[in-house]
Design a protein around this motif. Structure first.
Motif, PDB file in Angstrom:
ATOM      1  N   HIS A  28      -2.305   1.261  10.339  1.00 42.89           N
ATOM      2  CA  HIS A  28      -1.102   1.745   9.686  1.00 42.89           C
ATOM      3  C   HIS A  28      -0.132   1.792  10.047  1.00 42.89           C
ATOM      4  O   HIS A  28       1.095   1.528   9.600  1.00 42.89           O
ATOM      5  CB  HIS A  28      -1.704   2.957   8.750  1.00 42.89           C
ATOM      6  N   PHE A  29      -0.051   2.781  11.161  1.00 43.09           N
ATOM      7  CA  PHE A  29       1.097   3.093  11.925  1.00 43.09           C
ATOM      8  C   PHE A  29       2.041   1.909  12.337  1.00 43.09           C
ATOM      9  O   PHE A  29       2.996   2.064  12.872  1.00 43.09           O
ATOM     10  CB  PHE A  29       0.429   3.693  13.294  1.00 43.09           C
ATOM     11  N   LYS A  30       1.295   0.539  12.834  1.00 39.25           N
ATOM     12  CA  LYS A  30       2.090  -0.494  13.375  1.00 39.25           C
ATOM     13  C   LYS A  30       3.302  -0.706  12.205  1.00 39.25           C
ATOM     14  O   LYS A  30       4.391  -1.197  12.827  1.00 39.25           O
ATOM     15  CB  LYS A  30       1.142  -1.580  13.338  1.00 39.25           C
ATOM     16  N   ASP A  31       2.964  -0.590  11.039  1.00 38.60           N
ATOM     17  CA  ASP A  31       4.138  -0.978  10.141  1.00 38.60           C
ATOM     18  C   ASP A  31       4.837   0.259   9.338  1.00 38.60           C
ATOM     19  O   ASP A  31       5.531   0.336   8.431  1.00 38.60           O
ATOM     20  CB  ASP A  31       3.558  -1.847   9.121  1.00 38.60           C
ATOM     21  N   ASN A  32       4.334   1.491   9.876  1.00 40.26           N
ATOM     22  CA  ASN A  32       4.595   2.939   9.239  1.00 40.26           C
ATOM     23  C   ASN A  32       5.131   3.875  10.281  1.00 40.26           C
ATOM     24  O   ASN A  32       4.315   4.834  10.437  1.00 40.26           O
ATOM     25  CB  ASN A  32       3.710   3.421   8.449  1.00 40.26           C
ATOM     26  N   LYS A  33       6.147   3.524  11.258  1.00 44.56           N
ATOM     27  CA  LYS A  33       6.334   4.402  12.165  1.00 44.56           C
ATOM     28  C   LYS A  33       7.081   5.528  11.735  1.00 44.56           C
ATOM     29  O   LYS A  33       7.065   6.713  12.665  1.00 44.56           O
ATOM     30  CB  LYS A  33       7.675   3.800  12.971  1.00 44.56           C
ATOM     31  N   ASN A  34       7.223   5.934  10.615  1.00 43.80           N
ATOM     32  CA  ASN A  34       7.735   7.141   9.954  1.00 43.80           C
ATOM     33  C   ASN A  34       6.620   8.118   9.544  1.00 43.80           C
ATOM     34  O   ASN A  34       6.746   9.008   8.890  1.00 43.80           O
ATOM     35  CB  ASN A  34       8.794   7.146   9.060  1.00 43.80           C
ATOM     36  N   LEU A 285      -8.142  -4.481  -0.391  1.00 36.97           N
ATOM     37  CA  LEU A 285      -6.589  -4.490  -0.735  1.00 36.97           C
ATOM     38  C   LEU A 285      -6.148  -3.387  -1.730  1.00 36.97           C
ATOM     39  O   LEU A 285      -5.059  -3.347  -1.946  1.00 36.97           O
ATOM     40  CB  LEU A 285      -6.263  -5.623  -1.085  1.00 36.97           C
ATOM     41  N   TYR A 286      -7.150  -2.896  -2.517  1.00 38.79           N
ATOM     42  CA  TYR A 286      -7.025  -1.950  -3.621  1.00 38.79           C
ATOM     43  C   TYR A 286      -7.617  -0.731  -3.192  1.00 38.79           C
ATOM     44  O   TYR A 286      -7.751  -0.027  -4.456  1.00 38.79           O
ATOM     45  CB  TYR A 286      -7.482  -2.700  -4.894  1.00 38.79           C
ATOM     46  N   ASN A 312      -5.319   0.610   4.113  1.00 42.06           N
ATOM     47  CA  ASN A 312      -4.668   0.473   2.838  1.00 42.06           C
ATOM     48  C   ASN A 312      -4.352   1.578   2.022  1.00 42.06           C
ATOM     49  O   ASN A 312      -3.493   1.732   1.326  1.00 42.06           O
ATOM     50  CB  ASN A 312      -5.216  -0.836   2.010  1.00 42.06           C
ATOM     51  N   SER A 313      -5.418   2.216   2.165  1.00 36.82           N
ATOM     52  CA  SER A 313      -5.356   3.965   1.292  1.00 36.82           C
ATOM     53  C   SER A 313      -4.371   4.941   1.904  1.00 36.82           C
ATOM     54  O   SER A 313      -3.663   5.639   1.369  1.00 36.82           O
ATOM     55  CB  SER A 313      -6.949   4.436   1.518  1.00 36.82           C
ATOM     56  N   LEU A 314      -4.188   4.670   3.392  1.00 38.52           N
ATOM     57  CA  LEU A 314      -2.948   5.317   3.967  1.00 38.52           C
ATOM     58  C   LEU A 314      -1.581   4.734   3.534  1.00 38.52           C
ATOM     59  O   LEU A 314      -0.776   5.564   3.177  1.00 38.52           O
ATOM     60  CB  LEU A 314      -3.309   5.044   5.461  1.00 38.52           C
ATOM     61  N   SER A 315      -1.465   3.547   3.146  1.00 41.34           N
ATOM     62  CA  SER A 315      -0.332   2.799   2.637  1.00 41.34           C
ATOM     63  C   SER A 315      -0.199   3.493   1.222  1.00 41.34           C
ATOM     64  O   SER A 315       0.837   3.650   0.722  1.00 41.34           O
ATOM     65  CB  SER A 315      -0.530   1.475   2.506  1.00 41.34           C
TER      66      SER A 315
END
Length: 334
Positions: A28-34, A285-286, A312-315
């Motif tokens: 998840h962190f790869k695309d969510n650096k914030n 995915l869901y 995905n749940s972190l997203s």
């Protein structure tokens, strides 16, 4: 610069934890650096799975060896005390040290401990368990999925408001269209609770969503509506039926395409289409049910999912926080 989103993570719940949880965080962190992760659990079991892809400044581990077991009843889980990884993670959002909490652990215990620690949003009587379902045109929010077996018309109206607020938080460019899950589309069908809810929603000034009436079970995937409301008994049966049907279809298709030479050749010729089909029905995915109605968002990851599903749940966590879900519900419920 984007605001840092602080996620309280119960690292010890669900199958394959804490490795699955840590791998999900790294993915998840790869695309969510914030994102900043408060990871609750046994430090000696968590640290070996952390690698250089997760910056030291992006997480902290809050050590505890106490856990809520998957076999615990909701009450037993709560009685395990205030030092379990699940309780401490929920307490973190209660004390405003994090923005959202997530666990892949015991669902009943998560709901009970959340209700013990967190306040209800004003004017909401019952929280609801909601989730995302795919449809022909995109995604739908479905609630309640089992938190409330019996509901009043007010509860179902609250679910409509909360569900539409959740949908707008996740998909801000789309309009929320609400329908009540029923045994028919005619006004006279259904029990007294759902018929009374229908009447009230018809005359209510629904500025936050468009009310589309009733929807039947065979229309759930059509995409004509994107917020589907039911009591917890009906919603849970619908969810389990849909999951079982999807598993059956994908399983039978796999057997057909790999059972003989002709099937194998056909699968090779249609590999692109098969990949699209598989992705559409991939439950990872869901992943990420949302317990809404409390004054902080609580996310439940499926206990049996892998690190992709947990990621995905972190997203979902980051999207409900950045979409101001709680503030939307407060504004719309009033």
């Amino acid at each position: 610069m984007n605001k840092i989103i602080k996620i309280a993570v119960d690292a010890m719940g669900g199958d394959g934890s804490p490795k699955k949880v840590v791998d999900g965080i790294i993915h998840h962190f790869k695309d969510n650096k914030n994102s900043f992760y408060q990871i609750f659990g046994d430090k000696d079991k968590i640290l070996p799975h952390i690698n250089s892809n997760l910056l030291n400044s992006s997480f902290e581990i809050i050590h505890t060896m106490d856990i809520v077991k998957g076999i615990d009843s909701p009450l037993e889980g709560a009685k395990r005390g205030k030092n379990t990884s699940m309780w401490l993670a929920i307490q973190s959002v209660k004390e405003k040290k994090s923005d959202v909490v997530i666990s892949a652990g015991n669902t009943g215990a998560l709901l009970v401990i959340s209700k013990l620690n967190l306040k209800m949003i004003e004017n909401i009587d019952k929280p609801a368990l909601s989730a995302l379902w795919p449809n022909k045109k995109g995604m739908s929010v479905v609630l309640d999925l089992g938190a409330n077996i019996e509901c009043s018309p007010k509860n179902l109206i609250d679910f409509s408001i909360m569900g539409s607020s959740l949908f707008k938080s996740l998909y801000p460019k789309d309009n929320a269209k609400v329908a009540l899950l029923n045994i028919g589309s005619e006004e006279f069908k259904g029990n007294e609770v759902i018929k009374e809810t229908y009447q009230q929603l018809n005359i209510r000034d629904n500025h936050d969503f468009e009310f589309k009436g009733y929807i039947e079970g065979n229309q759930l995937m059509n995409g004509d509506v994107n917020v589907i409301v039911a009591d917890g008994f009906t919603g849970n049966v619908a969810l389990k039926t849909a999951e079982g049907t999807a598993t059956f279809i994908t399983g039978e298709l796999k057997k057909t395409m790999t059972g003989n030479l002709i099937g194998k050749i056909s699968s090779l010729l249609n590999i692109s289409s098969l990949k699209k089909f598989k992705a559409k029905f991939d439950p990872r995915l869901y992943n990420g049910a949302i317990f809404i109605g409390l004054d902080s968002p609580v996310i439940k990851s499926h206990g049996g999912t892998d690190y992709i599903g947990f990621s995905n749940s972190l997203s979902v966590c980051t999207r409900v926080v950045s979409g101001n879900l709680i503030e939307k519900i407060r504004n719309n419920i009033n």
